[in-house]
Write a protein that holds these residues in place. Sequence first.
Motif: not given
Length: 148
Positions: A15-26, A32-40, A76-77
Amino acid sequence: MKMFELRPAVPEDLSFARDLTCRNMLPYYIKHDLLWQDEAFDVAWAGRDNQMILSNGVLAGFFSLSRDARALYIRELQIDQGFQRVGAGSWAIDQVIAITQRERRPALRLTVFENNPARNLYERKGLAVVGKDECFLRMQRDISTHVL
């Protein structure tokens, strides 16, 4: 100077990694009109070598790796905002380069959004743009496997 260390990810780190990635990459996903998906993210996480970056015992970020015969891939980094611009990303890249050399992989590869300033860090660490796909740049650093 902050000190960093790695530890293998445990299931509770997802959950830390998912939330951090979403926060940084959203912002990049939106631009770029891409869809973030937690499941992916979760599916990808399960199939990778995930290493957590700590600073004095506090989670500062993580990286995710995959491998094939041609290269080690940074999938991911992500560095938490409070640890950006203090050397955590640079330190993490150095760790991955060392892993690549230790495993005798021919190259280190990653993909980065074309407008992501992290590209500058990657170039300083010896990765060069080798291709472009839509909004992404493919970068690579060839690794010398000479043994002294």
